[in-house]
Design a protein around this motif. Structure first.
Motif, PDB file in Angstrom:
ATOM      1  N   THR A   1       0.853  -1.183   0.000  1.00 22.42           N
ATOM      2  CA  THR A   1       0.000   0.000   0.000  1.00 22.42           C
ATOM      3  C   THR A   1       0.892   1.237   0.000  1.00 22.42           C
ATOM      4  OG1 THR A   1      -0.104   0.072   2.432  1.00 22.42           O
ATOM      5  CG2 THR A   1      -1.802  -1.207   1.286  1.00 22.42           C
ATOM      6  N   GLY A   2       0.388   2.322  -0.551  1.00 21.15           N
ATOM      7  CA  GLY A   2       1.140   3.567  -0.567  1.00 21.15           C
ATOM      8  C   GLY A   2       1.987   3.722  -1.811  1.00 21.15           C
ATOM      9  N   ARG A   3       2.577   4.910  -1.963  1.00 20.97           N
ATOM     10  CA  ARG A   3       3.432   5.198  -3.111  1.00 20.97           C
ATOM     11  C   ARG A   3       4.822   4.632  -2.863  1.00 20.97           C
ATOM     12  NH1 ARG A   3       6.846   8.996  -5.306  1.00 20.97           N
ATOM     13  NH2 ARG A   3       6.993  10.199  -3.388  1.00 20.97           N
ATOM     14  N   VAL A   4       5.321   3.876  -3.837  1.00 24.57           N
ATOM     15  CA  VAL A   4       6.575   3.134  -3.673  1.00 24.57           C
ATOM     16  C   VAL A   4       7.671   3.751  -4.539  1.00 24.57           C
ATOM     17  CG1 VAL A   4       7.702   0.877  -3.901  1.00 24.57           C
ATOM     18  CG2 VAL A   4       5.288   1.013  -3.229  1.00 24.57           C
ATOM     19  N   ALA A   5       8.860   3.899  -3.953  1.00 26.20           N
ATOM     20  CA  ALA A   5      10.057   4.287  -4.702  1.00 26.20           C
ATOM     21  C   ALA A   5      11.097   3.214  -4.462  1.00 26.20           C
ATOM     22  CB  ALA A   5      10.575   5.650  -4.247  1.00 26.20           C
ATOM     23  N   ALA A   6      11.734   2.751  -5.533  1.00 25.48           N
ATOM     24  CA  ALA A   6      12.700   1.664  -5.405  1.00 25.48           C
ATOM     25  C   ALA A   6      13.980   1.997  -6.138  1.00 25.48           C
ATOM     26  CB  ALA A   6      12.107   0.366  -5.946  1.00 25.48           C
ATOM     27  N   LEU A   7      15.097   1.656  -5.525  1.00 26.89           N
ATOM     28  CA  LEU A   7      16.409   1.804  -6.139  1.00 26.89           C
ATOM     29  C   LEU A   7      17.077   0.436  -6.057  1.00 26.89           C
ATOM     30  CD1 LEU A   7      18.412   3.846  -7.376  1.00 26.89           C
ATOM     31  CD2 LEU A   7      19.362   4.155  -5.089  1.00 26.89           C
ATOM     32  N   LEU A   8      16.854  -0.365  -7.103  1.00 28.23           N
ATOM     33  CA  LEU A   8      17.303  -1.750  -7.072  1.00 28.23           C
ATOM     34  C   LEU A   8      18.621  -1.973  -7.785  1.00 28.23           C
ATOM     35  CD1 LEU A   8      14.049  -3.829  -7.593  1.00 28.23           C
ATOM     36  CD2 LEU A   8      14.995  -2.828  -5.516  1.00 28.23           C
ATOM     37  N   GLU A   9      18.839  -1.302  -8.887  1.00 30.11           N
ATOM     38  CA  GLU A   9      20.040  -1.553  -9.664  1.00 30.11           C
ATOM     39  C   GLU A   9      20.692  -0.239 -10.047  1.00 30.11           C
ATOM     40  OE1 GLU A   9      18.979  -3.945 -12.975  1.00 30.11           O
ATOM     41  OE2 GLU A   9      18.475  -5.702 -11.772  1.00 30.11           O
ATOM     42  N   LEU A  10      21.991  -0.318 -10.268  1.00 30.37           N
ATOM     43  CA  LEU A  10      22.758   0.858 -10.636  1.00 30.37           C
ATOM     44  C   LEU A  10      22.180   1.546 -11.867  1.00 30.37           C
ATOM     45  CD1 LEU A  10      25.331   2.508 -10.124  1.00 30.37           C
ATOM     46  CD2 LEU A  10      26.538   0.954 -11.642  1.00 30.37           C
ATOM     47  N   GLY A  11      21.868   2.828 -11.726  1.00 32.94           N
ATOM     48  CA  GLY A  11      21.373   3.596 -12.859  1.00 32.94           C
ATOM     49  C   GLY A  11      19.873   3.570 -13.037  1.00 32.94           C
ATOM     50  N   MET A  12      19.188   2.632 -12.357  1.00 34.96           N
ATOM     51  CA  MET A  12      17.728   2.577 -12.385  1.00 34.96           C
ATOM     52  C   MET A  12      17.178   2.614 -13.811  1.00 34.96           C
ATOM     53  SD  MET A  12      15.149   4.830  -9.984  1.00 34.96           S
ATOM     54  CE  MET A  12      15.002   6.189 -11.109  1.00 34.96           C
ATOM     55  N   GLY A  13      17.848   1.911 -14.751  1.00 27.08           N
ATOM     56  CA  GLY A  13      17.349   1.836 -16.114  1.00 27.08           C
ATOM     57  C   GLY A  13      17.673   3.044 -16.962  1.00 27.08           C
ATOM     58  N   PHE A  14      18.646   3.842 -16.566  1.00 26.42           N
ATOM     59  CA  PHE A  14      19.027   5.010 -17.363  1.00 26.42           C
ATOM     60  C   PHE A  14      19.514   4.574 -18.745  1.00 26.42           C
ATOM     61  CE2 PHE A  14      20.263   7.855 -13.503  1.00 26.42           C
ATOM     62  CZ  PHE A  14      18.918   8.042 -13.244  1.00 26.42           C
ATOM     63  N   HIS A  15      19.163   5.372 -19.763  1.00 26.29           N
ATOM     64  CA  HIS A  15      19.635   5.105 -21.120  1.00 26.29           C
ATOM     65  C   HIS A  15      20.985   5.788 -21.296  1.00 26.29           C
ATOM     66  CE1 HIS A  15      19.947   4.883 -25.450  1.00 26.29           C
ATOM     67  NE2 HIS A  15      18.844   4.127 -25.498  1.00 26.29           N
ATOM     68  N   PRO A  16      22.022   5.049 -21.672  1.00 23.30           N
ATOM     69  CA  PRO A  16      23.372   5.624 -21.715  1.00 23.30           C
ATOM     70  C   PRO A  16      23.549   6.761 -22.712  1.00 23.30           C
ATOM     71  CG  PRO A  16      23.331   3.445 -22.749  1.00 23.30           C
ATOM     72  CD  PRO A  16      22.014   3.621 -22.065  1.00 23.30           C
TER      73      PRO A  16
END
Length: 406
Positions: free
Chosen positions: A85-100
């Motif tokens: 429940t609630g708004r979730v923020a996750a930092l699981l992997e380096l870069g969080m899916g950033f496009h290089p």
């Protein structure tokens, strides 16, 4: 408010005996399986209440990252369920899916929308994100030129631009520099005070014990233990030295704390006592007072090499100081079965006011992971009071003078 409920969660991957088995399984008209399931996580159950902080620990390959991916929904479980429940923020992997190939600013816009922000919200938050990340002009450079630490800075800044109800953090923060680690953990602590529910994976014992209310230990894909962070970390520490004939025992003490004792038992700790200047047992000492930690040991079997060490921990389980006879260049060798010995570790109690515990270990080499004969947590508890020194704060007493240079 955010909550997390994990019920009978499990994840299995299909293992095929040959490269053709997958095709055969897909074409089999009977629908018969041509694979064997490889379970990386099984029967995991726990809840995280609103505003609570839960730490997840375990050796590499224990299933920690897989568990977090199933919790946030990037990987689907084979069995079981997760509800949040609630708004979730996750930092699981380096870069969080950033496009290089996109700039940091462009990646912030995309990542922010994935977190549920509108374009207008991201634009309004951008100055704060830039200020917290502290990557300067690199915000308008392609992410491919970023160092791993810079990626972590920007990813964490985006994920925590606004306080989430649930914050999930994997070990990505361990990549960042020490300055940003302190800065990010300060933000996490502030979120905790404001009611954010926290789920964090870390090998950093100090971080788990300082931030978390509770911890769980994953071992070989199963939930091995759940409880107070210090007790779980002590048990984890014992498992790191797991060898043949190695036992790990935990028992509740009269003060409600949990004592962990582990080892092969080839050498055992018979007595641990803190002595004052008169060689009398002391449960209370003063800041700066000379003391001696006396450790009595008995060799149950012949021991070719024996290292004896001690570690002082504060009331939160954080390590204050530790050393052993290996570092002090006094390793004992060729001890006979049945032999007893007694050592005094002499030092000044230059530590702050408070309650402390002492762990004692018998092993070989620099640390207990090679041959752990016996490790005993909370072998001794003592208090420190301040009688003679000027008032100060903290766990270390550093005698200080002031000199005017004007």
């Amino acid at each position: 408010m955010g909550t997390i409920t994990v019920t009978n969660l499990g994840k299995a991957f299909k293992q095929y005996p040959t490269r053709w088995s997958r095709l055969v399984e897909w074409m089999d008209p009977r629908g018969r399986a041509h694979h064997t399931p490889h379970w990386v996580l099984q029967d995991v159950n726990f809840t995280v209440s609103a505003g609570e902080a839960l730490g997840i620990i375990g050796i590499n390959g224990a299933g920690k990252s897989t568990l977090l991916k199933m919790i946030v929904g990037t990987t689907q479980p084979t069995v079981g369920s997760v509800s949040m429940t609630g708004r979730v923020a996750a930092l699981l992997e380096l870069g969080m899916g950033f496009h290089p190939d996109f700039t940091g600013r462009q990646n912030v816009m995309m990542a922010g929308q994935l977190l549920g922000y509108s374009v207008e919200e991201i634009v309004s938050l951008m100055p704060e994100i830039e200020a917290f990340a502290e990557i300067g002009e690199y915000i308008d450079q392609p992410v491919r030129v970023y160092s791993s630490g810079m990626q972590v800075r920007l990813a964490f800044s985006v994920a925590t631009a606004r306080r989430p109800d649930v914050l999930i953090v994997d070990e990505a923060l361990s990549v960042g520099d020490a300055y940003f680690q302190h800065k990010s953990f300060d933000r996490i602590r502030e979120f905790r005070k404001q009611g954010t529910t926290l789920l964090i994976v870390a090998h950093d014992k100090a971080a788990i014990q300082a931030i978390c209310d509770r911890a769980i230990l994953l071992n070989a894909g199963r939930l091995e233990m759940e409880g107070p962070p210090e007790a779980v970390m002590d048990y984890y520490n014992a498992l790191l030295a797991d060898r043949k004939n190695h036992e790990v025992k935990q028992e509740a003490l009269t003060d409600g704390t949990v004592q962990t004792v582990s080892g092969t038992g080839e050498a055992v700790i018979e007595e641990v006592v803190l002595l004052d200047e008169s060689a009398q047992p002391a449960e209370v000492v003063s800041v700066g007072q000379p003391v001696a930690l006396r450790v009595k040991v008995k060799c149950v079997r012949a021991i070719p090499e024996l290292v004896i060490g001690y570690m002082i921990k504060d009331r939160l389980g954080q390590t204050v100081f530790g050393t052993n006879t290996y570092h002090l260049k006094q390793v004992l060798v060729d001890l006979a079965a049945g032999q007893s010995l007694e050592l005094d570790f002499e030092f000044m109690a230059n530590i702050g006011v408070g309650s402390y515990s002492v762990s004692v270990a018998l092993h070989t080499g620099v640390a207990h992971v090679a041959n752990n004969y016996q490790w005993r947590d909370r072998a001794l508890v003592f208090d420190v009071i301040n009688i003679k020194t000027q008032p100060f704060v903290g766990v270390a007493w550093l005698p200080t003078t002031v000199r005017s240079m004007s």
